[in-house]
Write a protein that holds these residues in place. Structure first.
Motif, PDB file in Angstrom:
ATOM      1  N   ARG A 173      15.227  40.791  10.403  1.00 18.42           N
ATOM      2  CA  ARG A 173      14.210  40.021  10.738  1.00 18.42           C
ATOM      3  C   ARG A 173      14.303  38.759   9.594  1.00 18.42           C
ATOM      4  NH1 ARG A 173       9.014  42.846  12.460  1.00 18.42           N
ATOM      5  NH2 ARG A 173      10.002  44.506  13.970  1.00 18.42           N
ATOM      6  N   GLN A 174      14.766  38.857   8.347  1.00 15.13           N
ATOM      7  CA  GLN A 174      14.822  37.668   7.511  1.00 15.13           C
ATOM      8  C   GLN A 174      15.896  36.574   8.171  1.00 15.13           C
ATOM      9  OE1 GLN A 174      13.334  36.777   5.084  1.00 15.13           O
ATOM     10  NE2 GLN A 174      14.529  35.943   3.384  1.00 15.13           N
ATOM     11  N   ALA A 175      16.881  37.195   8.839  1.00 13.57           N
ATOM     12  CA  ALA A 175      17.971  36.172   9.680  1.00 13.57           C
ATOM     13  C   ALA A 175      17.197  35.478  10.706  1.00 13.57           C
ATOM     14  CB  ALA A 175      19.186  37.189   9.925  1.00 13.57           C
ATOM     15  N   ALA A 176      16.253  36.113  11.374  1.00 11.42           N
ATOM     16  CA  ALA A 176      15.763  35.791  12.398  1.00 11.42           C
ATOM     17  C   ALA A 176      14.451  34.898  12.052  1.00 11.42           C
ATOM     18  CB  ALA A 176      15.403  36.743  13.483  1.00 11.42           C
ATOM     19  N   GLY A 177      14.091  34.681  10.796  1.00 17.52           N
ATOM     20  CA  GLY A 177      13.019  33.852  10.494  1.00 17.52           C
ATOM     21  C   GLY A 177      11.635  34.464  10.607  1.00 17.52           C
ATOM     22  N   MET A 178      11.685  35.720  10.681  1.00 14.42           N
ATOM     23  CA  MET A 178      10.303  36.368  10.828  1.00 14.42           C
ATOM     24  C   MET A 178       9.328  36.478   9.754  1.00 14.42           C
ATOM     25  SD  MET A 178      11.607  39.122  13.664  1.00 14.42           S
ATOM     26  CE  MET A 178      10.106  40.065  14.093  1.00 14.42           C
ATOM     27  N   TYR A 179       9.973  36.307   8.589  1.00 13.30           N
ATOM     28  CA  TYR A 179       9.062  36.474   7.333  1.00 13.30           C
ATOM     29  C   TYR A 179       8.489  34.832   6.986  1.00 13.30           C
ATOM     30  CZ  TYR A 179      10.605  41.019   6.423  1.00 13.30           C
ATOM     31  OH  TYR A 179      11.078  42.299   6.586  1.00 13.30           O
ATOM     32  N   ASN A 180       8.877  33.956   7.711  1.00 11.70           N
ATOM     33  CA  ASN A 180       8.588  32.555   7.373  1.00 11.70           C
ATOM     34  C   ASN A 180       7.230  32.066   8.063  1.00 11.70           C
ATOM     35  OD1 ASN A 180      10.908  32.261   6.112  1.00 11.70           O
ATOM     36  ND2 ASN A 180      11.946  31.274   8.052  1.00 11.70           N
ATOM     37  N   THR A 181       6.784  33.077   8.976  1.00 10.37           N
ATOM     38  CA  THR A 181       5.549  32.744   9.771  1.00 10.37           C
ATOM     39  C   THR A 181       4.788  34.025  10.056  1.00 10.37           C
ATOM     40  OG1 THR A 181       6.498  31.109  11.188  1.00 10.37           O
ATOM     41  CG2 THR A 181       4.628  31.816  11.869  1.00 10.37           C
ATOM     42  N   PRO A 182       3.428  33.966   9.421  1.00 10.81           N
ATOM     43  CA  PRO A 182       2.832  35.201   9.485  1.00 10.81           C
ATOM     44  C   PRO A 182       2.603  35.898  10.803  1.00 10.81           C
ATOM     45  CG  PRO A 182       1.601  33.164   8.407  1.00 10.81           C
ATOM     46  CD  PRO A 182       2.519  32.863   9.220  1.00 10.81           C
ATOM     47  N   SER A 183       2.781  36.969  11.027  1.00 11.25           N
ATOM     48  CA  SER A 183       2.643  37.862  12.113  1.00 11.25           C
ATOM     49  C   SER A 183       1.217  38.340  12.352  1.00 11.25           C
ATOM     50  CB  SER A 183       3.528  39.208  12.047  1.00 11.25           C
ATOM     51  OG  SER A 183       3.372  40.011  11.171  1.00 11.25           O
ATOM     52  N   PHE A 184       0.490  38.180  11.411  1.00  9.78           N
ATOM     53  CA  PHE A 184      -0.946  38.561  11.646  1.00  9.78           C
ATOM     54  C   PHE A 184      -1.709  37.181  11.830  1.00  9.78           C
ATOM     55  CE2 PHE A 184       0.281  42.181   9.093  1.00  9.78           C
ATOM     56  CZ  PHE A 184      -0.509  43.235   9.802  1.00  9.78           C
ATOM     57  N   ASP A 185      -2.757  37.387  12.733  1.00  7.85           N
ATOM     58  CA  ASP A 185      -3.484  35.741  12.771  1.00  7.85           C
ATOM     59  C   ASP A 185      -4.390  35.525  11.504  1.00  7.85           C
ATOM     60  OD1 ASP A 185      -6.514  36.962  12.884  1.00  7.85           O
ATOM     61  OD2 ASP A 185      -5.342  37.978  14.824  1.00  7.85           O
ATOM     62  N   ALA A 186      -4.699  34.107  11.521  1.00  4.54           N
ATOM     63  CA  ALA A 186      -5.245  33.656  10.328  1.00  4.54           C
ATOM     64  C   ALA A 186      -6.647  34.584  10.125  1.00  4.54           C
ATOM     65  CB  ALA A 186      -5.659  32.117  10.692  1.00  4.54           C
ATOM     66  N   LYS A 187      -7.236  34.661  11.026  1.00  2.00           N
ATOM     67  CA  LYS A 187      -8.462  35.804  10.739  1.00  2.00           C
ATOM     68  C   LYS A 187      -8.291  37.036   9.940  1.00  2.00           C
ATOM     69  CE  LYS A 187     -12.838  37.002  12.810  1.00  2.00           C
ATOM     70  NZ  LYS A 187     -13.821  37.192  14.208  1.00  2.00           N
TER      71      LYS A 187
END
Length: 199
Positions: A173-187
């Motif tokens: 997931r790190q290689a795919a950049g998945m920790y760079n963008t929140p996976s939960f919405d802002a609220k």
């Protein structure tokens, strides 16, 4: 009773937000009848370390252990835990959420952990220290993973297996950049920050 906020400084609150924004909403574990409190604490600590927010508890013949207040058990307050008693309902709920469900095991159908794409929504089932994953769960979720090993001993402590498995998920997931963008919405992130501030 009103909860007391523990975000003593702006830096503390900012750290909580930073951690929450790296949590993976579609990566979870099932702990199935794991009885040893040291193993359970270590597994929860690995979940916290690698960004797993949700752990499912399936306990049918063992009670969930008392973890006490040791530092290794402190990770439990940062992890959401949901109890289940009906395996069919639990597995179907995970499938409805789009998860691939992988259990640890050594049957002929087991494949190396590295064969799986763990960037997909994924739940991993960890079984009891002595007998492994319960039969009813294996029947409902037949896909098995194992960690390739090079020694005479062919199995690892369940907490070590959990850490290695979650690290592989983190690596992919790190290689795919998945920790760079929140996976939960802002609220949801805002609500989680406020909740964490009370812990």
């Amino acid at each position: 009773m009103k909860k007391i906020a523990h975000c003593r400084t702006p830096e503390r609150k900012a750290r909580m937000r930073s951690v929450i924004e790296r949590r993976q909403s579609d990566l979870s574990l099932v702990m199935a009848n794991i009885w040893d409190p040291h193993n359970v604490s270590a597994i929860l600590r690995s979940c916290d370390a690698f960004g797993v927010q949700k752990v499912h508890l399936y306990y049918t013949d063992n009670t969930f252990p008392n973890l006490g207040k040791k530092s290794s058990a402190s990770a439990k307050k940062w992890i959401d835990m949901e109890r289940h008693s009906d395996p069919k309902v639990m597995i179907q709920g995970l499938r409805d959420a789009g998860h691939q469900i992988l259990s640890t095991g050594f049957s002929e159908r087991a494949r190396p952990l590295f064969d799986y794409d763990l960037t997909k929504p994924t739940t991993i089932i960890l079984g009891n220290e002595h007998r492994g994953v319960d039969t009813e769960l294996e029947e409902l979720a037949p896909d098995q993973i194992y960690i390739p090993m090079q020694g005479m001993v062919q199995s690892l402590n369940v907490s070590v297996a959990a850490a290695l498995t979650l690290y592989e998920a983190f690596r992919q997931r790190q290689a795919a950049g998945m920790y760079n963008t929140p996976s939960f919405d802002a609220k949801t992130v805002d609500a989680m920050v406020e909740d964490w501030c009370t812990k």
